[in-house]
Design a protein around this motif. Structure first.
Motif, PDB file in Angstrom:
ATOM      1  N   LEU A 265     -24.511 -37.493 -98.150  1.00 14.71           N
ATOM      2  CA  LEU A 265     -23.936 -36.235 -97.657  1.00 14.71           C
ATOM      3  C   LEU A 265     -24.809 -35.052 -98.052  1.00 14.71           C
ATOM      4  CD1 LEU A 265     -20.195 -36.976 -98.436  1.00 14.71           C
ATOM      5  CD2 LEU A 265     -21.151 -36.571 -96.156  1.00 14.71           C
ATOM      6  N   GLU A 266     -25.328 -35.083 -99.267  1.00 11.77           N
ATOM      7  CA  GLU A 266     -26.216 -34.001 -99.720  1.00 11.77           C
ATOM      8  C   GLU A 266     -27.506 -33.982 -98.908  1.00 11.77           C
ATOM      9  OE1 GLU A 266     -27.648 -30.751-101.344  1.00 11.77           O
ATOM     10  OE2 GLU A 266     -25.617 -31.501-101.716  1.00 11.77           O
TER      11      GLU A 266
ATOM     12  N   TYR B 234     -27.872 -35.062 -95.839  1.00 14.46           N
ATOM     13  CA  TYR B 234     -27.497 -34.599 -94.505  1.00 14.46           C
ATOM     14  C   TYR B 234     -27.443 -33.067 -94.487  1.00 14.46           C
ATOM     15  CZ  TYR B 234     -24.839 -34.260 -90.124  1.00 14.46           C
ATOM     16  OH  TYR B 234     -24.431 -33.962 -88.850  1.00 14.46           O
ATOM     17  N   ARG B 235     -26.794 -32.498 -95.486  1.00 14.41           N
ATOM     18  CA  ARG B 235     -26.660 -31.037 -95.536  1.00 14.41           C
ATOM     19  C   ARG B 235     -28.015 -30.371 -95.754  1.00 14.41           C
ATOM     20  NH1 ARG B 235     -23.883 -27.549-100.160  1.00 14.41           N
ATOM     21  NH2 ARG B 235     -25.359 -28.810-101.266  1.00 14.41           N
ATOM     22  N   ARG B 236     -28.807 -30.890 -96.690  1.00 13.98           N
ATOM     23  CA  ARG B 236     -30.106 -30.295 -96.995  1.00 13.98           C
ATOM     24  C   ARG B 236     -31.070 -30.362 -95.809  1.00 13.98           C
ATOM     25  NH1 ARG B 236     -32.760 -33.410-100.874  1.00 13.98           N
ATOM     26  NH2 ARG B 236     -30.729 -34.213-101.355  1.00 13.98           N
TER      27      ARG B 236
ATOM     28  N   SER C 223     -30.341 -30.190 -92.679  1.00  9.73           N
ATOM     29  CA  SER C 223     -29.864 -29.479 -91.487  1.00  9.73           C
ATOM     30  C   SER C 223     -30.923 -28.492 -91.012  1.00  9.73           C
ATOM     31  CB  SER C 223     -28.581 -28.696 -91.803  1.00  9.73           C
ATOM     32  OG  SER C 223     -27.530 -29.569 -92.084  1.00  9.73           O
TER      33      SER C 223
ATOM     34  N   LYS D 201     -26.533 -24.765 -93.155  1.00 10.60           N
ATOM     35  CA  LYS D 201     -26.491 -26.094 -93.778  1.00 10.60           C
ATOM     36  C   LYS D 201     -25.069 -26.637 -93.691  1.00 10.60           C
ATOM     37  CE  LYS D 201     -30.751 -25.690 -94.991  1.00 10.60           C
ATOM     38  NZ  LYS D 201     -31.768 -26.339 -94.208  1.00 10.60           N
ATOM     39  N   ARG D 202     -24.876 -27.627 -92.822  1.00 10.42           N
ATOM     40  CA  ARG D 202     -23.545 -28.186 -92.577  1.00 10.42           C
ATOM     41  C   ARG D 202     -23.459 -29.635 -93.019  1.00 10.42           C
ATOM     42  NH1 ARG D 202     -21.284 -25.998 -86.850  1.00 10.42           N
ATOM     43  NH2 ARG D 202     -21.579 -23.801 -87.298  1.00 10.42           N
ATOM     44  N   LEU D 203     -22.227 -30.049 -93.228  1.00 10.17           N
ATOM     45  CA  LEU D 203     -21.923 -31.440 -93.531  1.00 10.17           C
ATOM     46  C   LEU D 203     -21.436 -32.123 -92.255  1.00 10.17           C
ATOM     47  CD1 LEU D 203     -20.156 -30.781 -96.934  1.00 10.17           C
ATOM     48  CD2 LEU D 203     -22.243 -32.099 -96.613  1.00 10.17           C
TER      49      LEU D 203
ATOM     50  N   ARG E 137     -15.135 -30.393 -92.122  1.00  8.85           N
ATOM     51  CA  ARG E 137     -16.272 -31.299 -92.290  1.00  8.85           C
ATOM     52  C   ARG E 137     -16.103 -32.136 -93.553  1.00  8.85           C
ATOM     53  NH1 ARG E 137     -20.307 -30.652 -88.849  1.00  8.85           N
ATOM     54  NH2 ARG E 137     -20.196 -28.889 -87.457  1.00  8.85           N
TER      55      ARG E 137
ATOM     56  N   ARG F 106     -16.657 -33.566 -97.010  1.00  7.55           N
ATOM     57  CA  ARG F 106     -17.278 -33.162 -98.281  1.00  7.55           C
ATOM     58  C   ARG F 106     -17.445 -34.359 -99.211  1.00  7.55           C
ATOM     59  NH1 ARG F 106     -14.399 -29.684-101.608  1.00  7.55           N
ATOM     60  NH2 ARG F 106     -16.342 -29.525-102.736  1.00  7.55           N
TER      61      ARG F 106
ATOM     62  N   THR G 105     -20.760 -28.072-103.099  1.00  5.71           N
ATOM     63  CA  THR G 105     -21.176 -27.118-102.054  1.00  5.71           C
ATOM     64  C   THR G 105     -21.557 -25.760-102.627  1.00  5.71           C
ATOM     65  OG1 THR G 105     -18.876 -26.519-101.690  1.00  5.71           O
ATOM     66  CG2 THR G 105     -19.823 -28.203-100.248  1.00  5.71           C
TER      67      THR G 105
END
Length: 161
Positions: free
Chosen positions: A62-63, A65-67, A69, A74-76, A119, A121, A159
């Protein structure tokens, strides 16, 4: 030898063989029950450790994916499947090889922790069993408070970073 003489036993040894066999069977059964309990505890401990490892894998995915973006937003992900094949890029980007099942849950499905924006988390087990680890869990990339059930352990992305 006279008739019936071969079935005679000495007067002092009647029934002791049967008692010895029964004691041996009882000791064997006790030993097997102790071994089975030990094996059961070891298997449960192994599943708990696997839960912690897989939970960390989901947090890391998940981290990532967010990083990764594109742009500054920066989304989850909305669904866990987005961790398998990230459609936001032209090439194939994978943050997880596969969706790992919950090792301690009966169904293998994970509960999902969603943020205010809907989204994902993080994830959590759906198992209501009590963890073997009584205190807080502190490992690299993982901080879990003491829990009464496996479902209380929430594997979430920080987050605030």
């Amino acid at each position: 030898m006279r008739r019936g003489e071969r079935f005679r036993t000495r007067a002092g040894s009647r029934g002791y063989g049967l008692v010895a066999v029964l004691v041996l069977v009882a000791l064997t059964a006790f030993g097997l029950s102790v071994a089975a309990q030990s094996w059961s505890d070891a298997a449960r401990r192994d599943k708990e450790q696997q839960l912690l490892r897989v939970g960390v894998l989901y947090v890391q995915a998940l981290e990532r994916y967010r990083r990764s973006s594109p742009g500054t937003d920066k989304r989850l992900p909305q669904e866990l499947d987005e961790l398998l094949v990230d459609q936001r890029f032209v090439g194939t980007v994978r943050h997880l090889r596969r969706l790992y099942p919950d090792p301690v849950g009966a169904t293998g499905r994970w509960g999902v922790v969603r943020g205010d924006d809907g989204r994902i988390r993080g994830v959590h087990s759906l198992s209501e069993e009590e963890p073997l680890i009584a205190g807080a869990v502190r490992r690299p990339g993982l901080r879990l408070e003491p829990a009464r059930r496996y479902s209380d352990w929430k594997f979430v992305v920080d987050t605030d970073v």
